[in-house]
Design an enzyme around this catalytic site. Structure first.
Site, short mmCIF file in Angstrom:
data_model
loop_
_atom_site.label_atom_id
_atom_site.label_comp_id
_atom_site.label_asym_id
_atom_site.label_seq_id
_atom_site.Cartn_x
_atom_site.Cartn_y
_atom_site.Cartn_z
N ASP A 66 -24.03 15.82 1.41
CA ASP A 66 -25.24 15.62 2.21
C ASP A 66 -25.82 16.97 2.62
O ASP A 66 -25.10 17.86 3.05
CB ASP A 66 -24.87 14.79 3.45
CG ASP A 66 -26.09 14.15 4.09
OD1 ASP A 66 -27.05 13.84 3.36
OD2 ASP A 66 -26.08 13.96 5.31
N GLY A 80 -29.41 12.82 14.41
CA GLY A 80 -28.72 12.98 15.69
C GLY A 80 -29.03 11.86 16.66
O GLY A 80 -29.48 10.79 16.26
ZN ZN Z 1 -30.03 13.93 6.84
#
Ligand code: ZN
Length: 275
Positions: free
Chosen positions: A79, A177
């Site tokens: 990622d 987040g």
């Molecule tokens: Zn991402």
């Protein structure tokens, strides 16, 4: 079994559901993710940022071995790889896919760098996820999810043709987040639907944590084929571990909390029984 997510996501695009992309950093959460997928008979995508584990070659052997033994399709995707070298190390470590994030670069530069990695990755059967538009961070939502950061359909079509990427992360209003408490992001479902209809590759949403189950159910139906989740999984672990009185229950609790949260997302995204 270990398969590239370009295959499992192509099926998800055809049939209208979404596969969880769950963040993994160590053996215990990889086992928990696969156990969840097997229990729900769902495909699963394990995502791992380059800094997640200090030894990607060793980690790749563990994850690869567990994926091969799994009864459901498991993909391993690096990622947010930021350099050519990181992508090459992931391929060498046995990852089935790499996500190449050049979304902060201008279009031409972004496309040129991704195209270079696509050429190498495809030569060895590895899939490539790229990103156009820019998915920012939740704590800076007002700026990072502004209209000028969203993915533009015509531009995305040209980008896919130029790069040859297999899947595309799009910016439609989610962010990475944790969002501020009580805050729900504004997702541009109209844009997601338009991108899904116009673009030939399956779409990825980053920043799945805290987006809200109803929003995610809708996104899965409108064309999101992979949803990246990290914060919510870690939050689930912290909450359960925080309740522990018997310290010897630590690792089983980590496993159970991660597995339960993954199962929750499999149910929300509609990938159960799609293995
Ligand atoms: Zn991402």
């Amino acid at each position: 079994m270990l398969v590239s997510m370009k295959e499992t996501m192509a099926k998800a695009k055809r049939e209208g559901y979404c596969i969880p992309g769950v963040a993994v950093e160590n053996e215990i959460v990889v086992r928990a993710a696969i156990a969840a997928a097997e229990e729900k008979n769902s495909p699963i995508i394990l995502i791992s940022v380059p800094t997640a584990n200090p030894d990607i070659l060793y980690f790749g052997r563990i994850v690869g071995d567990l994926a091969l033994r799994a009864k459901v399709p498991v993909s391993i995707c690096q990622d947010h790889g930021a350099t050519f070298e990181q992508a090459m190390m992931a391929i060498r470590a046995g990852f089935s896919d790499v996500m190449v994030d050049r979304s902060s670069l201008p279009f031409e530069e972004n496309a040129a760098q991704v195209k270079e990695i696509v050429k190498v990755a495809h030569a060895v059967g590895v899939g490539v996820e790229a990103e156009l538009g820019h998915v920012g961070v939740a704590s800076n939502y007002a700026e990072d999810a502004a209209d000028d950061t969203l993915t533009r359909p015509e531009e995305a079509l040209r980008y896919i043709e130029e790069t040859g990427c297999d899947t595309l992360a799009v910016a439609v209003g989610t962010a990475h987040g944790a969002y501020p408490k009580g805050f729900e992001p504004h997702i541009r479902f109209d844009l997601l639907k338009e991108l899904n209809e116009k673009l030939p590759v399956p779409l990825v949403l980053h920043g799945g944590s805290g987006t809200g189950d109803e929003n995610l159910r809708k996104a899965a139906k409108l064309g999101a084929c992979k949803l990246n989740i990290s914060n919510d999984l870690k939050r689930a672990i912290v909450n359960k571990v925080g309740e522990l009185s018997n310290v010897y229950r630590l690792w089983p609790t980590v496993f159970e909390a991660y597995k339960a949260e993954t199962i929750h997302y499999i149910d929300v995204l509609g990938s159960a029984d799609k293995a």
